[in-house]
Design a protein around this motif. Structure first.
Motif, PDB file in Angstrom:
ATOM      1  N   ALA A  34       0.832  -1.207   0.000  1.00  0.00           N
ATOM      2  CA  ALA A  34       0.000   0.000   0.000  1.00  0.00           C
ATOM      3  C   ALA A  34       0.868   1.259   0.000  1.00  0.00           C
ATOM      4  CB  ALA A  34      -0.920   0.003   1.209  1.00  0.00           C
ATOM      5  N   LYS A  35       2.057   1.138   0.594  1.00  0.00           N
ATOM      6  CA  LYS A  35       2.995   2.268   0.638  1.00  0.00           C
ATOM      7  C   LYS A  35       4.085   2.147  -0.432  1.00  0.00           C
ATOM      8  CE  LYS A  35       2.384   3.224   5.557  1.00  0.00           C
ATOM      9  NZ  LYS A  35       3.047   3.377   6.879  1.00  0.00           N
ATOM     10  N   ASN A  36       4.022   1.052  -1.218  1.00  0.00           N
ATOM     11  CA  ASN A  36       5.015   0.862  -2.283  1.00  0.00           C
ATOM     12  C   ASN A  36       6.435   0.866  -1.718  1.00  0.00           C
ATOM     13  OD1 ASN A  36       4.593   0.220  -4.998  1.00  0.00           O
ATOM     14  ND2 ASN A  36       5.352   2.184  -5.720  1.00  0.00           N
ATOM     15  N   THR A  37       6.599   0.225  -0.580  1.00  0.00           N
ATOM     16  CA  THR A  37       7.856   0.293   0.160  1.00  0.00           C
ATOM     17  C   THR A  37       8.267  -1.091   0.658  1.00  0.00           C
ATOM     18  OG1 THR A  37       7.389   2.563   0.861  1.00  0.00           O
ATOM     19  CG2 THR A  37       9.043   1.362   2.129  1.00  0.00           C
ATOM     20  N   VAL A  38       9.569  -1.322   0.618  1.00  0.00           N
ATOM     21  CA  VAL A  38      10.163  -2.549   1.133  1.00  0.00           C
ATOM     22  C   VAL A  38      11.075  -2.172   2.300  1.00  0.00           C
ATOM     23  CG1 VAL A  38      11.605  -4.559   0.596  1.00  0.00           C
ATOM     24  CG2 VAL A  38      10.075  -3.597  -1.140  1.00  0.00           C
ATOM     25  N   TYR A  39      11.135  -3.016   3.305  1.00  0.00           N
ATOM     26  CA  TYR A  39      11.917  -2.731   4.504  1.00  0.00           C
ATOM     27  C   TYR A  39      12.945  -3.815   4.776  1.00  0.00           C
ATOM     28  CZ  TYR A  39       7.868   0.286   5.285  1.00  0.00           C
ATOM     29  OH  TYR A  39       6.877   1.219   5.145  1.00  0.00           O
ATOM     30  N   LEU A  40      13.958  -3.454   5.518  1.00  0.00           N
ATOM     31  CA  LEU A  40      14.915  -4.429   6.028  1.00  0.00           C
ATOM     32  C   LEU A  40      15.197  -4.072   7.483  1.00  0.00           C
ATOM     33  CD1 LEU A  40      16.670  -6.897   5.246  1.00  0.00           C
ATOM     34  CD2 LEU A  40      18.569  -5.296   4.931  1.00  0.00           C
ATOM     35  N   GLN A  41      14.655  -4.865   8.388  1.00  0.00           N
ATOM     36  CA  GLN A  41      14.911  -4.689   9.814  1.00  0.00           C
ATOM     37  C   GLN A  41      16.177  -5.449  10.167  1.00  0.00           C
ATOM     38  OE1 GLN A  41      13.192  -2.879  12.265  1.00  0.00           O
ATOM     39  NE2 GLN A  41      14.955  -3.433  13.541  1.00  0.00           N
ATOM     40  N   MET A  42      17.133  -4.754  10.725  1.00  0.00           N
ATOM     41  CA  MET A  42      18.436  -5.344  11.028  1.00  0.00           C
ATOM     42  C   MET A  42      18.664  -5.267  12.533  1.00  0.00           C
ATOM     43  SD  MET A  42      20.700  -3.820   7.887  1.00  0.00           S
ATOM     44  CE  MET A  42      20.693  -2.162   8.552  1.00  0.00           C
ATOM     45  N   ASN A  43      18.754  -6.406  13.174  1.00  0.00           N
ATOM     46  CA  ASN A  43      18.993  -6.496  14.617  1.00  0.00           C
ATOM     47  C   ASN A  43      20.330  -7.170  14.885  1.00  0.00           C
ATOM     48  OD1 ASN A  43      16.391  -5.421  15.026  1.00  0.00           O
ATOM     49  ND2 ASN A  43      15.477  -7.471  15.085  1.00  0.00           N
ATOM     50  N   SER A  44      20.804  -7.027  16.094  1.00  0.00           N
ATOM     51  CA  SER A  44      22.065  -7.652  16.515  1.00  0.00           C
ATOM     52  C   SER A  44      23.177  -7.378  15.510  1.00  0.00           C
ATOM     53  CB  SER A  44      21.870  -9.163  16.693  1.00  0.00           C
ATOM     54  OG  SER A  44      20.862  -9.431  17.634  1.00  0.00           O
ATOM     55  N   LEU A  45      23.297  -6.134  15.136  1.00  0.00           N
ATOM     56  CA  LEU A  45      24.262  -5.769  14.100  1.00  0.00           C
ATOM     57  C   LEU A  45      25.691  -6.027  14.544  1.00  0.00           C
ATOM     58  CD1 LEU A  45      22.468  -2.601  12.796  1.00  0.00           C
ATOM     59  CD2 LEU A  45      23.186  -4.519  11.372  1.00  0.00           C
ATOM     60  N   LYS A  46      26.500  -6.399  13.568  1.00  0.00           N
ATOM     61  CA  LYS A  46      27.905  -6.697  13.802  1.00  0.00           C
ATOM     62  C   LYS A  46      28.769  -5.773  12.939  1.00  0.00           C
ATOM     63  CE  LYS A  46      26.729 -11.631  14.212  1.00  0.00           C
ATOM     64  NZ  LYS A  46      26.997 -12.987  13.666  1.00  0.00           N
ATOM     65  N   PRO A  47      30.011  -5.554  13.316  1.00  0.00           N
ATOM     66  CA  PRO A  47      30.883  -4.711  12.494  1.00  0.00           C
ATOM     67  C   PRO A  47      30.979  -5.202  11.049  1.00  0.00           C
ATOM     68  CG  PRO A  47      31.869  -4.999  14.638  1.00  0.00           C
ATOM     69  CD  PRO A  47      30.657  -5.900  14.599  1.00  0.00           C
ATOM     70  N   GLU A  48      30.900  -6.506  10.845  1.00  0.00           N
ATOM     71  CA  GLU A  48      30.983  -7.039   9.486  1.00  0.00           C
ATOM     72  C   GLU A  48      29.734  -6.774   8.660  1.00  0.00           C
ATOM     73  OE1 GLU A  48      31.573  -8.664  12.368  1.00  0.00           O
ATOM     74  OE2 GLU A  48      30.881 -10.760  12.259  1.00  0.00           O
ATOM     75  N   ASP A  49      28.694  -6.199   9.262  1.00  0.00           N
ATOM     76  CA  ASP A  49      27.517  -5.772   8.508  1.00  0.00           C
ATOM     77  C   ASP A  49      27.710  -4.396   7.881  1.00  0.00           C
ATOM     78  OD1 ASP A  49      25.516  -7.206  11.107  1.00  0.00           O
ATOM     79  OD2 ASP A  49      25.908  -8.065   9.124  1.00  0.00           O
ATOM     80  N   THR A  50      28.816  -3.751   8.199  1.00  0.00           N
ATOM     81  CA  THR A  50      29.108  -2.435   7.627  1.00  0.00           C
ATOM     82  C   THR A  50      29.198  -2.530   6.112  1.00  0.00           C
ATOM     83  OG1 THR A  50      30.257  -1.635   9.589  1.00  0.00           O
ATOM     84  CG2 THR A  50      30.826  -0.592   7.486  1.00  0.00           C
ATOM     85  N   ALA A  51      28.385  -1.731   5.434  1.00  0.00           N
ATOM     86  CA  ALA A  51      28.320  -1.785   3.970  1.00  0.00           C
ATOM     87  C   ALA A  51      27.343  -0.725   3.476  1.00  0.00           C
ATOM     88  CB  ALA A  51      27.846  -3.163   3.506  1.00  0.00           C
ATOM     89  N   VAL A  52      27.356  -0.516   2.179  1.00  0.00           N
ATOM     90  CA  VAL A  52      26.284   0.230   1.528  1.00  0.00           C
ATOM     91  C   VAL A  52      25.216  -0.780   1.138  1.00  0.00           C
ATOM     92  CG1 VAL A  52      25.627   1.701  -0.401  1.00  0.00           C
ATOM     93  CG2 VAL A  52      27.863   1.991   0.679  1.00  0.00           C
ATOM     94  N   TYR A  53      23.993  -0.511   1.542  1.00  0.00           N
ATOM     95  CA  TYR A  53      22.876  -1.421   1.292  1.00  0.00           C
ATOM     96  C   TYR A  53      22.033  -0.876   0.144  1.00  0.00           C
ATOM     97  CZ  TYR A  53      23.916  -4.137   5.426  1.00  0.00           C
ATOM     98  OH  TYR A  53      24.542  -4.959   6.342  1.00  0.00           O
ATOM     99  N   TYR A  54      21.726  -1.767  -0.798  1.00  0.00           N
ATOM    100  CA  TYR A  54      20.964  -1.411  -1.983  1.00  0.00           C
ATOM    101  C   TYR A  54      19.691  -2.247  -2.054  1.00  0.00           C
ATOM    102  CZ  TYR A  54      25.484   0.428  -3.594  1.00  0.00           C
ATOM    103  OH  TYR A  54      26.681   1.105  -3.713  1.00  0.00           O
ATOM    104  N   CYS A  55      18.613  -1.609  -2.490  1.00  0.00           N
ATOM    105  CA  CYS A  55      17.405  -2.367  -2.800  1.00  0.00           C
ATOM    106  C   CYS A  55      17.273  -2.450  -4.324  1.00  0.00           C
ATOM    107  CB  CYS A  55      16.170  -1.730  -2.190  1.00  0.00           C
ATOM    108  SG  CYS A  55      15.859  -0.040  -2.693  1.00  0.00           S
ATOM    109  N   THR A  56      16.638  -3.523  -4.765  1.00  0.00           N
ATOM    110  CA  THR A  56      16.438  -3.710  -6.187  1.00  0.00           C
ATOM    111  C   THR A  56      15.087  -4.353  -6.445  1.00  0.00           C
ATOM    112  OG1 THR A  56      17.328  -4.753  -8.187  1.00  0.00           O
ATOM    113  CG2 THR A  56      17.752  -5.881  -6.096  1.00  0.00           C
ATOM    114  N   VAL A  57      14.435  -3.876  -7.471  1.00  0.00           N
ATOM    115  CA  VAL A  57      13.166  -4.410  -7.944  1.00  0.00           C
ATOM    116  C   VAL A  57      13.234  -4.458  -9.466  1.00  0.00           C
ATOM    117  CG1 VAL A  57      10.684  -4.039  -8.159  1.00  0.00           C
ATOM    118  CG2 VAL A  57      11.849  -3.499  -6.002  1.00  0.00           C
TER     119      VAL A  57
END
Length: 111
Positions: free
Chosen positions: A74-97
């Protein structure tokens, strides 16, 4: 379709962030969506995907159990909930459709 990713930032290890990917130009309710990430000096890698209706999701082993992909058609939106983050999660995050990619949002996790 144009994709605008947001929600990145600096967080301490163990913290949480929620990324958003807002689509414009057309509805994405009939498309699967994916998140990828690219860390400095590394290749872009798959993070998570979700089917058009949200009923099917898949995750990279490295984020399974910590990240959750979801969507609000309905909002034309995708989400990514990220918990328990670690230093190795450091990055540029991209969405694609379909063939479209967002501009990326930077996530930095400090130790």
């Amino acid at each position: 379709v144009q994709l605008q990713a947001s929600g990145g930032g600096l967080v301490q290890a163990g913290g949480s962030l929620r990324l958003s990917c807002a689509a414009s130009g057309r509805t994405i309710s009939n498309d699967a969506a994916r998140w990828f990430r690219q860390a400095p000096g590394k290749e872009r890698e798959f993070v998570a995907s979700i089917s058009w209706g949200g009923g099917y999701t898949s995750y990279a082993d490295s984020v399974k159990g910590r990240f959750t992909i979801s969507r609000d058609n309905a909002k034309n939106t995708v989400y990514l909930q990220m918990n328990s983050l670690k230093p190795e999660d450091t990055a540029v995050y991209y969405c694609t459709v379909s063939d479209s990619w967002g501009q990326g949002t930077l996530v930095t996790v400090s130790s």
